[in-house]
Design a protein around this motif. Structure first.
Motif, short mmCIF file in Angstrom:
data_model
loop_
_atom_site.label_atom_id
_atom_site.label_comp_id
_atom_site.label_asym_id
_atom_site.label_seq_id
_atom_site.Cartn_x
_atom_site.Cartn_y
_atom_site.Cartn_z
N PRO A 1 0.88 -1.20 0.07
CA PRO A 1 0.05 -0.04 0.04
C PRO A 1 0.99 1.36 0.12
O PRO A 1 1.67 1.39 0.84
N GLY A 2 0.57 2.28 -0.94
CA GLY A 2 1.46 3.53 -0.90
C GLY A 2 2.73 3.32 -1.74
O GLY A 2 3.34 4.30 -1.87
N PHE B 1 -3.49 15.93 5.20
CA PHE B 1 -4.41 15.53 4.04
C PHE B 1 -5.54 14.99 4.25
O PHE B 1 -6.86 15.44 4.02
N LEU B 2 -5.70 13.69 4.96
CA LEU B 2 -6.92 13.15 5.49
C LEU B 2 -7.82 14.05 6.34
O LEU B 2 -9.08 13.88 6.03
N GLU C 1 2.94 11.26 -9.78
CA GLU C 1 3.13 12.29 -9.09
C GLU C 1 2.29 12.86 -7.97
O GLU C 1 2.15 13.77 -7.63
N ASN C 2 1.33 11.73 -7.68
CA ASN C 2 0.39 11.94 -6.34
C ASN C 2 -0.40 12.85 -6.62
O ASN C 2 -0.89 13.66 -5.77
N ARG C 3 -1.14 12.90 -7.90
CA ARG C 3 -1.94 13.81 -8.35
C ARG C 3 -3.16 12.97 -9.31
O ARG C 3 -3.02 12.12 -9.83
N LEU C 4 -4.43 13.37 -8.81
CA LEU C 4 -5.58 12.37 -9.45
C LEU C 4 -6.55 13.66 -10.01
O LEU C 4 -6.78 14.55 -9.39
N GLY D 1 0.31 14.38 -2.04
CA GLY D 1 1.60 14.46 -1.53
C GLY D 1 1.58 15.05 -0.21
O GLY D 1 1.05 15.79 0.18
N GLY D 2 2.90 14.90 0.41
CA GLY D 2 3.13 15.43 1.80
C GLY D 2 2.50 14.68 3.04
O GLY D 2 2.35 13.63 2.84
#
Length: 319
Positions: free
Chosen positions: A116-117, A290-291, A241-244, A284-285
């Protein structure tokens, strides 16, 4: 001085012979050799591709030539031509015995898996494959033109070969390359495909749906139908790039994508699973931060328990 290409080809032949041994177990060593240099995978593919031409494959290969030995004394009772013929039969037998190993190479599947991740990129003789988190991909040591995506997400950058099309088996379907770069997702609900460059054919022997740049396909298991839509090509594979990026995507899909990328269990409750979301998410980060802002970002409530995070209607939120 020994030519580097000859050294690589000799090593490729050595690996092919070793892999044909039923007792072979050094899969990590073989995979490390393949990944250490793109020329290794190409040489290995070339050796296997020539496997049905027994004598030509081995005729110019150092490992195929019998070691010269001193000829036995010639008995006056046996004509010399008979001894030469016997030697030729023996040499041919040696070549044939080695050649049979190439002809009967059996499928040798091996698994590449990410946690995961975790992100991972591998290079085969036919493609460069980037794996997203919680992904399980099955490849074949003897055929680099086929892959099976059991679960998760992978971005395939394929070196097109008309004679040997690259195919990804996913669920009950198959994605066949027509010279392309494409992303495939396999989750419990079904299969999603997105094409960044070139073209693919989904299920070439059944529906034969052709997808070009910027086209996506969503096939839900058991639904009996497929939905084709469009996406920006720059957004396909942007998870690296951790972008959706989404356009009217159900929150069930958004949650699954975030869970795979973050390595944190996230699911959409039944009350919001079909709620659409349009926007770009950069994750990211710091995960905790974020959560903590995920609810306002998706316009939902977020409930956390021992299992993970669940998206709910705002009134049901329990932070």
């Amino acid at each position: 001085m020994t030519d580097r290409g000859d050294d690589i080809r000799t090593a490729a032949i050595d690996w092919a012979i070793r892999l044909n041994d039923p007792g072979f177990g050094d899969w990590d060593g073989f995979l490390a050799w393949l990944e250490s240099d793109p020329a290794h995978a190409s040489a290995y593919d070339a050796v296997l591709a020539a496997g049905d031409a027994t004598d030509p494959v081995l005729a110019d290969t150092p490992t195929a030539k019998p070691v010269p030995t001193a000829p036995p004394p010639i008995s006056p009772r046996v004509p010399i031509w008979r001894r030469q013929a016997a030697g030729g039969v023996l040499a041919a037998g040696i070549v044939a015995a080695i050649g049979v190993g190439y002809i009967h190479l059996r499928p040798a599947p091996f698994v590449v898996e990410t946690g995961p991740g975790e992100h991972r990129t591998i290079v085969t003789g036919s493609a460069t494959i980037a794996l997203n988190g919680d992904t399980r991909l099955v490849l074949d040591h003897h055929d680099s033109h086929v892959a099976t995506l059991d679960r998760g997400e992978a971005l395939f950058d394929v070196r097109h070969d008309e004679a040997h099309p690259f195919a990804v088996r996913v669920g009950a379907g198959q994605v066949q390359d027509v010279g392309t770069r494409f992303d495939v997702i396999r989750d419990p609900a079904g299969t999603r495909v997105a094409v960044a460059e070139g073209m693919v054919v989904y299920n070439p022997r059944l529906e034969a749906v052709r997808l070009g740049p910027g086209q996506t396909l969503d096939s839900r298991d058991g639904a009996g139908e497929m939905r084709v839509a469009r996406a920006a090509t720059a957004d396909i594979g942007s998870w690296r790039e951790n972008r959706l990026s989404y356009r009217q995507a159900p929150l069930a899909i958004v949650a699954a994508d975030l869970s795979r990328g973050l390595g944190v269990p996230i699911m959409a409750g039944p009350d919001v699973a079909t709620q659409p979301f349009t926007g770009v998410i950069a994750y990211g980060g710091d995960k905790t931060r974020f959560l903590g802002g995920l609810g306002p970002l998706l316009d939902v409530g977020v409930k956390r328990d021992q299992v993970g995070w669940t998206l709910t209607r705002k009134a049901d939120a329990r932070l």
